[in-house]
Design an enzyme around this catalytic site. Sequence first.
Site, PDB file in Angstrom:
ATOM      1  N   LYS A  91      -0.070   3.691  -2.662  1.00  0.00           N
ATOM      2  CA  LYS A  91      -1.113   4.713  -2.588  1.00  0.00           C
ATOM      3  C   LYS A  91      -0.550   6.136  -2.577  1.00  0.00           C
ATOM      4  O   LYS A  91      -1.285   7.091  -2.859  1.00  0.00           O
ATOM      5  CB  LYS A  91      -2.000   4.480  -1.372  1.00  0.00           C
ATOM      6  CG  LYS A  91      -2.843   3.201  -1.469  1.00  0.00           C
ATOM      7  CD  LYS A  91      -3.741   3.045  -0.262  1.00  0.00           C
ATOM      8  CE  LYS A  91      -4.661   1.832  -0.391  1.00  0.00           C
ATOM      9  NZ  LYS A  91      -3.956   0.552  -0.192  1.00  0.00           N
ATOM     10  N   SER A 142       0.797  -1.241   0.000  1.00  0.00           N
ATOM     11  CA  SER A 142       0.000   0.000   0.000  1.00  0.00           C
ATOM     12  C   SER A 142       0.822   1.279   0.000  1.00  0.00           C
ATOM     13  O   SER A 142       0.249   2.371  -0.059  1.00  0.00           O
ATOM     14  CB  SER A 142      -0.948   0.011   1.199  1.00  0.00           C
ATOM     15  OG  SER A 142      -2.018  -0.867   0.985  1.00  0.00           O
ATOM     16  N   SER A 165      -5.618   3.471   4.647  1.00  0.00           N
ATOM     17  CA  SER A 165      -5.241   2.539   3.574  1.00  0.00           C
ATOM     18  C   SER A 165      -6.441   1.778   3.014  1.00  0.00           C
ATOM     19  O   SER A 165      -6.366   0.590   2.729  1.00  0.00           O
ATOM     20  CB  SER A 165      -4.186   1.544   4.079  1.00  0.00           C
ATOM     21  OG  SER A 165      -3.366   1.098   3.031  1.00  0.00           O
TER      22      SER A 165
END
Length: 332
Positions: free
Chosen positions: A115, A112, A167
Amino acid sequence: MHLNRFWLLVCAVLFTGGVLVNAPAFAATKDKQSKTTKVAIKSVKKPKSVRVTVTRSTEPVVAARPSLASALGMRGQHDDLSLKSSVAMVVNQDTKEVYFEKNPSVSLPIASITKLMTAMVVLDSKLPLDESLVINADDVHIYRTSRLAGGTVLTREEALLLALMSSENRAAYTLGRNYPGGIPAFVDAMNRKAKELGMDHSHFADPTGLLSENVASAEDLTRMLSAAYQYKMIREFSTWPDLTMVIAKRPQKFLNTNRLVRAGDMNIGLQKTGFINAAGKCLVMQARVNNTPLLLVFLDSVGTQSRFADAVRVRDWYERMPSGAQPIRRLM
């Protein structure tokens, strides 16, 4: 008179016998009901304490796949700071001087942390942040565990906040899906951005980081961190401790995935966590230590909290560093 007494006696005997015959069955039924109730109550309170069988399962135990770094033999390597992360890097954000590094050039899955690139591409697009986005079937399919149920409506800004702070994978995916040209065009934009930043050992495959094809080296991640820091919204949203939003008419509390942010243990200007099996536990941060802005990268950390412990260990080490200490090298 005697006849009436005789029949009364017979009836009494028959009635008593019937009660005695039926009493065990009634008692057994009552006892069974009582036991069932007790088991149910116990099951609700302490489900793990009730054992219904001692027979061992014959099903094979499927172990989680090892991370790529582990498969490459990088896990457990010793370093001067005894970090639990297979990859680590400490860079002065202003001077690009490297003060610590461990396997800095190996491209690994970043989960993640992806992101951060997603957020930059969204903000670069100049799409209206107040536009309403709807979580649809595609968003739901991408990740099965989420409080953003199908049909949830949120603005692009809210989706960005949830993607960076907690997240939220469905939030990140809907940001990419609502990009002009959809997910394919969004991923192309991610890779173009990476090339512009000089991330030569990186590749992006989706906006969430759930795919192990999202890879980068620690050196490339310091470049991405430095670039993401230039976006005020990314700095603010990634360091937001918690947020309560009304989802499906019910208040839902979302927490920052970084416990150091929630605890206020460090002066953190930007951060992102990540985890999938192929990546292990990951963490990147911009933090100020000894009034110096540092870019910190930790990949494939062992254990749930060890990446945060590694960050604290690096902070303590840098605070004790004597003035005038020479860097290892300078990033180009």
